[in-house]
Design an enzyme around this catalytic site. Structure first.
Site, PDB file in Angstrom:
ATOM      1  N   GLY A  10     -24.069   2.379 -42.580  1.00  6.02           N
ATOM      2  CA  GLY A  10     -25.204   2.611 -41.676  1.00  6.02           C
ATOM      3  C   GLY A  10     -26.073   3.738 -42.209  1.00  6.02           C
ATOM      4  N   ASP A 137     -21.698  10.092 -37.696  1.00  2.00           N
ATOM      5  CA  ASP A 137     -20.465  10.206 -36.900  1.00  2.00           C
ATOM      6  C   ASP A 137     -19.664  11.475 -37.225  1.00  2.00           C
ATOM      7  OD1 ASP A 137     -21.211   7.703 -36.022  1.00  2.00           O
ATOM      8  OD2 ASP A 137     -19.848   6.648 -37.376  1.00  2.00           O
TER       9      ASP A 137
HETATM   10  O1  F6P Z   1     -21.303   4.697 -38.381  1.00  2.64           O
HETATM   11  C1  F6P Z   1     -22.585   4.892 -37.893  1.00  2.64           C
HETATM   12  C2  F6P Z   1     -22.843   4.064 -36.660  1.00  2.64           C
HETATM   13  O2  F6P Z   1     -24.143   4.359 -36.198  1.00  2.64           O
HETATM   14  C3  F6P Z   1     -21.813   4.233 -35.546  1.00  2.64           C
HETATM   15  O3  F6P Z   1     -21.983   5.415 -34.815  1.00  2.64           O
HETATM   16  C4  F6P Z   1     -22.024   2.971 -34.758  1.00  2.64           C
HETATM   17  O4  F6P Z   1     -20.861   2.595 -34.063  1.00  2.64           O
HETATM   18  C5  F6P Z   1     -22.343   1.962 -35.821  1.00  2.64           C
HETATM   19  O5  F6P Z   1     -22.779   2.677 -36.967  1.00  2.64           O
HETATM   20  C6  F6P Z   1     -23.403   0.961 -35.429  1.00  2.64           C
HETATM   21  O6  F6P Z   1     -23.535   0.033 -36.453  1.00  2.64           O
HETATM   22  P1  F6P Z   1     -24.679  -1.063 -36.519  1.00  2.64           P
HETATM   23  O7  F6P Z   1     -25.871  -0.407 -37.202  1.00  2.64           O
HETATM   24  O8  F6P Z   1     -24.089  -2.145 -37.343  1.00  2.64           O
HETATM   25  O9  F6P Z   1     -25.028  -1.476 -35.122  1.00  2.64           O
END
Ligand code: F6P
Length: 358
Positions: A10, A137
């Protein structure tokens, strides 16, 4: 000497600042730099781009990543279409071949636990790899802080400031659901910074009665509104985390989400409290990095190039105290860094009278 840089997982504020620092520092030392597009997808498909000084000019304050990223496309289990049929294949040798064809000596992987786990597998295959710890995170071991975290906290705190005024006007309970996956770092820091009355994190399963009692106590003292910050991974005592959906092919197929709505419904149904729920979502990941993250990102980028110059590989650059150090890559990804129950800020929150739900 040539290095290739990729951003995986992410996105978060500060990625471009790291890319810029790597490129600037490398060029100063006569090292050529290539960018790999969209994380490990580009490494498998051979999708590279030059990263000259002019390519990184002006990107320090820019959110996102000029290289693109993905939280799927693991080269060791890569979805490949063969004769119209999609198969999961180990394409790691394609990555090694692509890097060799481009004359790359070192891979700099900017990522969280998913991408750095993949980077570690490549290190074990003999590739010279350096990791840089990224994620809002803040759940990576061996570093005091990942870049992107502070900016996410700031965004969440601004949201809390806004929720306060409307909560107070309407005498409501406001729930703010924040990201963080299995760790409560963002919720804890934003909750304290934003003056939350209740902070619920995955590390401390909550008892809803305790939460309701703390809101009722406030009401008796004349405070007819309350602010609850809940991490997306929080769960009730004896219950489970709320999964929004499963996403096949993602580094972590479990996509969390929905605990805020559950708490809102439960407070209304069981305690008759008028409640509104906000899910801050990807606003925490977007936008310009704050000054703390710009500095940390710049330090990480330069430290990675220093490691290249000293030929120290299979490591991640990490913040320990005020210093940037090198730690073995496996130390960063062996397990997640969760909020310890004796974390100083958690103890501060308790001393401030913030309800933690236990
Ligand atoms: O790891 C970063 C993060 O933003 C987490 O906090 C969250 O659970 C996840 O990625 C969300 O992922 P996506 O962008 O796939 O919705």
């Amino acid at each position: 000497m040539k290095i290739a840089v990729l951003t995986g997982g992410g996105d978060c504020p500060g990625l471009n600042a790291v890319i810029r620092a790597v490129a600037k520092s490398a060029h100063q030392n006569g090292i050529e730099v290539l960018g790999i597009k969209d994380g490990f997808r580009g490494a498998v498909e051979g999708d590279f781009m030059p990263l000259s000084i002019s390519d990184v000019s002006g990107i320090l304050p820019r959110g996102g990543t000029i290289l693109g990223t993905t939280n799927r496309d693991n080269p060791f289990a890569y979805e490949t279409k063969l004769n119209g049929v999609t198969k999961t294949m180990d394409r790691s040798d394609d990555v090694l071949r692509n890097l060799k064809e481009h004359g790359v000596d070192v891979l700099v992987a900017i990522g969280g636990d998913g991408s750095l786990n993949i980077a570690l597998k490549f290190a074990n295959k003999g590739l010279s790899v350096i990791g840089i710890p990224k994620t809002i995170d803040n759940d990576l071991m061996a570093t005091d802080q990942t870049f992107g975290f502070q900016t996410a906290v700031e965004t969440a705190q601004e949201a809390l400031d806004r929720l306060h005024t409307t909560a107070e006007s309407h005498h409501r309970v406001m729930v703010l659901e924040l990201m963080g996956r299995y760790a409560g770092w963002i919720a804890l820091y934003a909750g304290v910074a934003g003056g939350a009355d209740v902070i619920l994190i995955p590390e401390i399963p909550y008892n809803l009665n305790r939460v309701a009692q703390s809101i009722q106590r406030r009401a008796k003292q004349g405070k007819k509104f309350s602010i609850i910050v809940v991490a997306e991974g929080a769960k009730p005592m004896g219950g489970e985390m709320v999964v929004e959906r499963m996403v096949a092919g993602r580094f972590d197929p479990i996509k969390l989400g929905g605990i805020g709505a559950k708490i809102g419904n439960d407070l209304e149904e069981q305690f008759g409290m008028e409640t509104r729920v906000t899910v801050l979502g990807h606003l925490q990941r977007g936008g310009s990095p704050n000054s703390y993250d710009r500095v940390l990102s710049s330090r990480y980028g330069v430290a990675a190039v220093d490691a290249v110059l000293e030929k120290e590989f299979g490591i991640m650059v990490a913040l320990q105290g005020r210093d940037i150090v090198r730690v073995p890559l496996h130390q960063a990804v062996d397990k997640l860094k969760l909020v310890p129950l004796i974390d100083p800020l958690l103890l501060t929150a308790r001393s401030l009278g913030i309800e933690l739900g236990d």
